[in-house]
Scaffold this active site. Structure first.
Site, PDB file in Angstrom:
ATOM      1  CG  HIS A  17      -2.863   4.759   1.007  1.00 27.03           C
ATOM      2  ND1 HIS A  17      -4.303   3.910   0.888  1.00 27.03           N
ATOM      3  CD2 HIS A  17      -2.577   3.919   2.083  1.00 27.03           C
ATOM      4  CE1 HIS A  17      -4.234   2.904   2.041  1.00 27.03           C
ATOM      5  NE2 HIS A  17      -3.106   2.867   2.489  1.00 27.03           N
TER       6      HIS A  17
ATOM      7  CD  GLU B 288      -2.722  -1.871   0.558  1.00 24.02           C
ATOM      8  OE1 GLU B 288      -1.610  -2.743   1.114  1.00 24.02           O
ATOM      9  OE2 GLU B 288      -3.477  -2.366   0.349  1.00 24.02           O
TER      10      GLU B 288
ATOM     11  CE1 TYR C  76       0.386   3.753   5.194  1.00 26.98           C
ATOM     12  CE2 TYR C  76      -0.554   1.431   4.613  1.00 26.98           C
ATOM     13  CZ  TYR C  76      -0.765   2.963   5.050  1.00 26.98           C
ATOM     14  OH  TYR C  76      -1.936   3.252   5.099  1.00 26.98           O
TER      15      TYR C  76
END
Ligand code: SF4
Length: 666
Positions: A256, A168, A170
């Site tokens: 994201h 995602e 991160y």
């Protein structure tokens, strides 16, 4: 019939009784008083509902990698006792739960942590106002050690496993991708050095927890970021993780900041399973697929086809904590299906609020809203079978009231019947199926094609009446609105109006966006295929546009600045992008002059111009339909809910919430 879903599966030493996992979700209960206890109840309810394994929302391994106190944290020893509340409750419910070890890297909000975000390279994320600071070599070592220490704390707190968050976009993902890692030391440069951070985290966690404690890794199967990690590198990374001692790989899709929708309603069900399948072919440990799988029967098909070893669902467990238990019992029609709207879960989280669920507003209010039988059983009329009336009728009947539901149309659903026709919103059919099944199960009498009348309701001795009569479309004061080619939006949704090939829509809110989608829908290739072709540069935007272009030209007109203002934060961008891709033109900050047979005359910066149109659709809001309410006031106890209380955009979230409230108040 379910079979493969129910086959036990091993994650290292941990045996799971079925192959449905509840994936990690941040629900923000930590903000509430007794937040961790609420979170524990929330997970325990899902455990008793049959989830094979639950993964918590991310718990920060370092303060700068978290989201402050509104996320769970695991960077101090004192967090062990807080987290133990969760594991005890889940174990009492016979469940199993893994803690997700989390570091947001450049996605961490300075506003929440009070600290500068950190990253492999000082490159600002497009979704963060703060630029990260580059980690030095010593800090990288400390961060790896923090993952390992967090894993040990999770073990001490009684978790059954840990999941390392590596997807995602991160921190671990940021190290792996050449887009975010531009270092030239031993932590960046070629693929092996970019992969090193994630692999070291996996190795160090494994060493810290010992050989028998299950360690999962959520890795990015597809970044959906231009020039990011290739599929070849992704598969190589998966093999390296297996060698590093990871017991299972959970495959994440997209970052994201990706411009490609990954979980919205626009994404077809199971669209990304092919990614998990590729990883599965590369490794021998269990592989978990996720994204837009919201039906256990679909999970069964995916598993049976051998695409993966487990299926992870997250939001479907918000919509229905009992999804697995109901499915195992073959009660598929009773499942309250997640419709992938994001309106009450992700949109709330991104707005800094506690997550709930559009179709299940009890989420976040578990204890307060637990259903209790009515003290006095009453005969209650619910007028209007849109989302507000349906939920009110369901809850009232569930609590033991005798409920009669009146609907003037020949079918239930109200404005859900509009939404479900919109391309990409077919999931609303599931909501209707859910209510149909529940109302039948509860013995609610439904009177279709019946306009409720005040005198008749009084004569029939109803004790109380819930008014959910919805809205009346508003007609703006524009000269020419009475012309024959001017139609109201509801007539278009109800197929009562003919629509030509050049359309001007007066209004540009959520309803106008839905209408535009419906009118330009022309699917030579699906939106998903288009995204795929674009992200792999198989076709360019112009070629996609030519394939998707509709014969119909639609203009959306708005006096104000914003288009789609009724749409949620996490879906609005994709909805508007799709409309633009399909050639819908959005004209804002205009003044209406008049409607004429040849179209709509508007003025832009004082200059008149014609928007040519053979059909003009009015979608300029609505007013509450309160005539029955006023006719009953003073004669019977009446309750006003949904659009009848306050008109607005097509707001099923508020409608269902108010139905749920009134259902508990009588
Ligand atoms: Fe699913 Fe919408 Fe509920 Fe979120 S709010 S869980 S997307 S139905």
């Amino acid at each position: 019939k379910l079979a493969t879903v129910l086959e036990p599966v091993q994650i290292g030493t941990l045996t799971l009784p079925n192959r449905i996992m509840m994936g990690s979700m941040h629900v923000g209960f930590e903000r509430l008083p007794d937040g961790v206890a609420r979170l524990a109840d929330f997970y325990a309810e899902r455990a008793s509902g049959g989830a094979g394994l639950i993964v918590t929302g991310g718990a920060a391994v370092l303060p700068e990698g978290g989201m402050g106190e509104v996320y769970c944290n695991v960077y101090l020893d004192e967090h062990i006792e807080q987290l133990r509340v969760i594991t005890e409750k889940v174990h009492q419910a016979q469940g199993r739960i893994a803690l997700q070890l989390f570091h947001a890297g450049r996605y961490a909000y300075k506003e929440a942590t009070g600290l500068d975000p950190v990253a492999p390279s000082p490159l600002q994320a497009p979704i963060n106002r703060s630029k990260p600071r580059e980690l030095d070599a010593a800090e990288i070592e400390q961060t790896i050690a923090a993952f390992a220490a967090g894993a040990v704390r999770a073990q001490k707190a009684g978790f059954d496993a840990v999941e390392i968050m590596g997807s995602e976009g991160y921190l671990i993902n940021q190290f792996l991708s050449p887009v975010t890692n531009q270092r030239q030391d031993e932590w960046g440069g070629d693929f092996a050095r970019r992969a090193r951070f994630g692999i070291e985290v996996a190795k160090r966690v494994r060493a810290a927890v010992g050989p028998d404690f299950p360690v999962m890794f959520r890795m990015s199967g597809l970044d959906l970021i231009p020039d990011s990690t290739t599929m070849e590198e992704t598969l190589q990374f998966a093999r390296m993780l297996e060698e590093a001692g990871v017991d299972a790989l959970n495959i994440g899709i997209g970052w994201h900041e990706s411009k490609v929708p990954t979980i919205s309603m626009l994404v077809p069900r199971g669209a990304y399973v092919w990614v998990a399948r590729q990883v599965k072919q590369a490794v021998s440990i269990p592989v978990i697929a996720s994204n837009r799988i919201n039906d256990v029967r679909h999970a069964e098909e995916i598993l049976r086809a051998g695409h993966c070893d487990l299926v992870s669902m997250a939001r479907p467990f918000l919509a229905d904590p009992q999804i697995v238990a109901k499915s195992v019992q073959g009660r598929f029609d009773e499942v309250n299906t997640c419709i992938a709207c994001n309106q009450a879960c992700l949109d709330h989280i991104f707005d800094g609020k506690v997550a709930s669920c559009l179709v299940n507003p009890q989420v976040g209010r578990e204890a307060e809203w637990a259903l209790v039988p009515a003290a006095v059983r009453k005969k209650v009329a619910v007028v209007g079978a849109g989302p507000a009336g349906l939920e009110a009728a369901r809850v009232l009947a569930e609590r033991g009231h005798q409920v009669v539901l009146f609907e003037k149309q020949e079918r239930i659903g109200g404005q859900l019947n509009y939404a479900r026709q919109v391309p990409g919103k077919a999931e609303f059919n599931e909501t209707l199926r859910y209510y149909r099944t529940q109302l039948a199960r509860l013995g609610v009498e439904i009177r279709l094609g019946t306009e409720a009348d005040a005198d008749a309701l009084v004569a029939e001795a109803f004790a109380e009446v819930v008014i959910a009569t919805g809205v009346v479309p508003r007609v703006p004061e524009i000269p020419g609105r009475e012309l024959g080619h001017v139609v109201m939006y509801d007539a278009v949704f109800e197929h009562k109006a003919k629509v030509g090939n050049r359309v001007a829509i007066v209004g540009a809110g959520g309803i106008a966006c839905d209408l535009s989608h419906l009118l330009v829908h022309h699917e030579v290739i699906s939106a998903q295929t288009a995204d795929y072709l674009l992200s792999y540069r198989i076709l360019d935007e112009q070629a996609i546009h030519r394939l998707q272009a509709s014969k119909r030209k639609v203009f959306m007109l708005r006096r104000g600045k914003h288009v789609g203002s009724g749409l949620g934060k996490t879906t609005r961008w994709a909805t508007l992008a799709q409309l633009k891709q399909k050639g819908v033109e959005m004209l804002t900050q205009i003044e209406y002059r008049r409607i004429a047979p040849e179209g709509v005359y508007i003025s832009v910066n004082g200059e008149e111009q014609l928007v040519p149109a053979d059909t003009v659709i009015i979608a300029a809001g609505a007013t509450p339909n309160q005539s029955l309410y006023h006719a009953l006031e003073g004669r019977l106890p009446v309750h006003l809910i949904g659009g009848a209380k306050e008109a607005g955009e097509l707001d099923a979230k508020r409608a269902i919430l108010e139905g749920a409230q009134v259902g508990r108040a009588i």
